[in-house]
Design an enzyme around this catalytic site. Sequence first.
Site, PDB file in Angstrom:
ATOM      1  N   CYS A 243       0.793  -0.808  -0.351  1.00  0.00           N
ATOM      2  CA  CYS A 243       0.471   0.175  -0.161  1.00  0.00           C
ATOM      3  C   CYS A 243       1.261   1.248  -0.097  1.00  0.00           C
ATOM      4  CB  CYS A 243      -0.986   0.149   1.162  1.00  0.00           C
ATOM      5  SG  CYS A 243      -1.290   1.314   1.124  1.00  0.00           S
ATOM      6  N   CYS A 275       0.314   4.146  16.770  1.00  0.00           N
ATOM      7  CA  CYS A 275       1.521   3.084  17.051  1.00  0.00           C
ATOM      8  C   CYS A 275       1.843   2.479  16.130  1.00  0.00           C
ATOM      9  CB  CYS A 275       1.111   2.404  18.496  1.00  0.00           C
ATOM     10  SG  CYS A 275      -0.521   0.939  18.176  1.00  0.00           S
ATOM     11  N   CYS A 285      -3.007   2.895  23.513  1.00  0.00           N
ATOM     12  CA  CYS A 285      -1.582   2.322  22.656  1.00  0.00           C
ATOM     13  C   CYS A 285      -0.894   2.051  24.136  1.00  0.00           C
ATOM     14  CB  CYS A 285      -1.034   3.298  22.018  1.00  0.00           C
ATOM     15  SG  CYS A 285      -1.964   3.550  20.502  1.00  0.00           S
ATOM     16  N   CYS A 315       0.079 -29.463  49.880  1.00  0.00           N
ATOM     17  CA  CYS A 315       0.970 -28.346  50.391  1.00  0.00           C
ATOM     18  C   CYS A 315       1.405 -27.454  49.348  1.00  0.00           C
ATOM     19  CB  CYS A 315       1.938 -29.607  50.443  1.00  0.00           C
ATOM     20  SG  CYS A 315       2.985 -29.893  48.794  1.00  0.00           S
ATOM     21  N   CYS A 325       0.931 -41.944  33.433  1.00  0.00           N
ATOM     22  CA  CYS A 325      -0.065 -42.697  35.081  1.00  0.00           C
ATOM     23  C   CYS A 325      -0.842 -40.825  35.606  1.00  0.00           C
ATOM     24  CB  CYS A 325       0.482 -43.422  36.005  1.00  0.00           C
ATOM     25  SG  CYS A 325      -0.837 -43.641  37.304  1.00  0.00           S
TER      26      CYS A 325
END
Length: 525
Positions: A243, A275, A285, A315, A325
């Site tokens: 562009c 930005c 921003c 704990c 497992c």
Amino acid sequence: MSDLSDEYLIDDDVEDTMDEDSTYGYDDAADSQDEEDEELGFGVADDAFAAPDPASERMKSFQIEYKSHSVASIEEAQQKEVDQIASMFVIKETDAAILLRHFGWNKERLIERYMESGEKVNLEAGVVEDSSHPKLRKLGDFTCEVCYTSSDDVPGGKMETLALGCGHRYCRDCYQQYLEQKITSEGESRRVQCMREKCNLVVDERTVGLVVAPNVFERYKILLNRTYVDDSNILRWCPAPNCELAVECHVSNKMLNKIVPSVACDCGHLFCFGCGNAAHAPAICPIAKLWVKKCADDSETANWISANTKECPKCTSTIEKNGGCNHMTCRKCKYEWCWICAGPWTEHGNSWYNCNRFDEKSGSEARDSQAKSRASLERYLHYFNRFANHEQSAKLDRDLYGRTEKKMEEMQLSTELTWIEVQFLKKAVDTLTECRMTLKWTYCMAYYLARDNMTELFEDNQRDLEKAVEDLSEQLEKPIEPKTIPELRQKVTDLTVYVQKRRGILLSDTAEGFQEDRWQWNVEF
């Protein structure tokens, strides 16, 4: 350039029905906004570009004024500035251009400095005009100090040479190689100086055009245009690939903590003018920058920890699963528990795979630094997972475009609807994708918001938009059947309008909150 486009583009994808929602009371209050708009930079005129038209259509509180400019209009704006300075100081256009580029196209500062001491400004900018040293000349009895080629070595006994106003003369071939090296390899344009060491005279545009190859000169002009846009406070190049348009927006950098300047280039690319990144409304921003950095630093680690470690239910020691497992035994406290549901293993027996309970964690405070770190990580993951989910969903919604086209073809074949009449499906997909991106950034903003009543209201709006988006997405996924087409069209159209309205409510309330200093943050920026 201001006479080329009198009206700015306005992000008008929110239906006017939003103004009718008296529950939220969103009144533009145009008359009372004049002083505030001036403070935000909306009414600040620019020499090359006209200030926003105060008579333009009313905007929602989250919308900003902007417009796109082509390369031709950018060049016209530069020429307008050059002509004005050349006429004011009675100097050549090429010298006026060098002066303006030296001051970053800040015409007011140039005029002020030039009126104080024109000679000093010329010296600083690299402008010296001496008619006793014409630029291009064919000379006999001349030896180039760079390549040591003499006029005796060329046919006719005269060598083509070039010198600026400083009088430092070299052969044309050396100057051409020098200029083309500066332009093509170093990307230099506005400060290409004399070949003589420590001479700061700048080679003007006309001289460059006389010496370098046409394709190099085109590259040189492109670089000059880029410096013009880069130096401007109200212009930014569209970041979309291939562009060549620039977007003009009158929002200053100092207001980026109160305004989210989302713009759409004429090429269709949406981005943040502040930005230059992808549009990130409603997050401002500084917050978006913090979030992107945090995700880049933490997301990989967070994802691994989330997938591979859990805390012992007794704990709270962090445990890594190193086998298939699900029967876990904590090495610290010897507690036996299930990896799937975190419940006691004694309750599972041989039927561990039947556990399907979800145990809500207690709200007790973290008991040690490790637990606090885990709690912080879980909070981050809550927002990050939803942020990433909407990003992924937006990508999947874009895939709907292909299926949407097939749906529209089906509808044309099975009904009397025309192509125009079935465009509601494409509009719905566009709206869905846009709202997904908005929702994505609401989780960024929510992560950094301090918990208070305003945050609760923000999350209520977020929830309402999210529900509306999911309802619309569900409708678009439904198969097309001839007998249900009228009903589908009505539902999709109504939901599209409603989703747009919910998005507008969320963005308007957020934008007004920035102006009213309603939002409190849990981080400094």
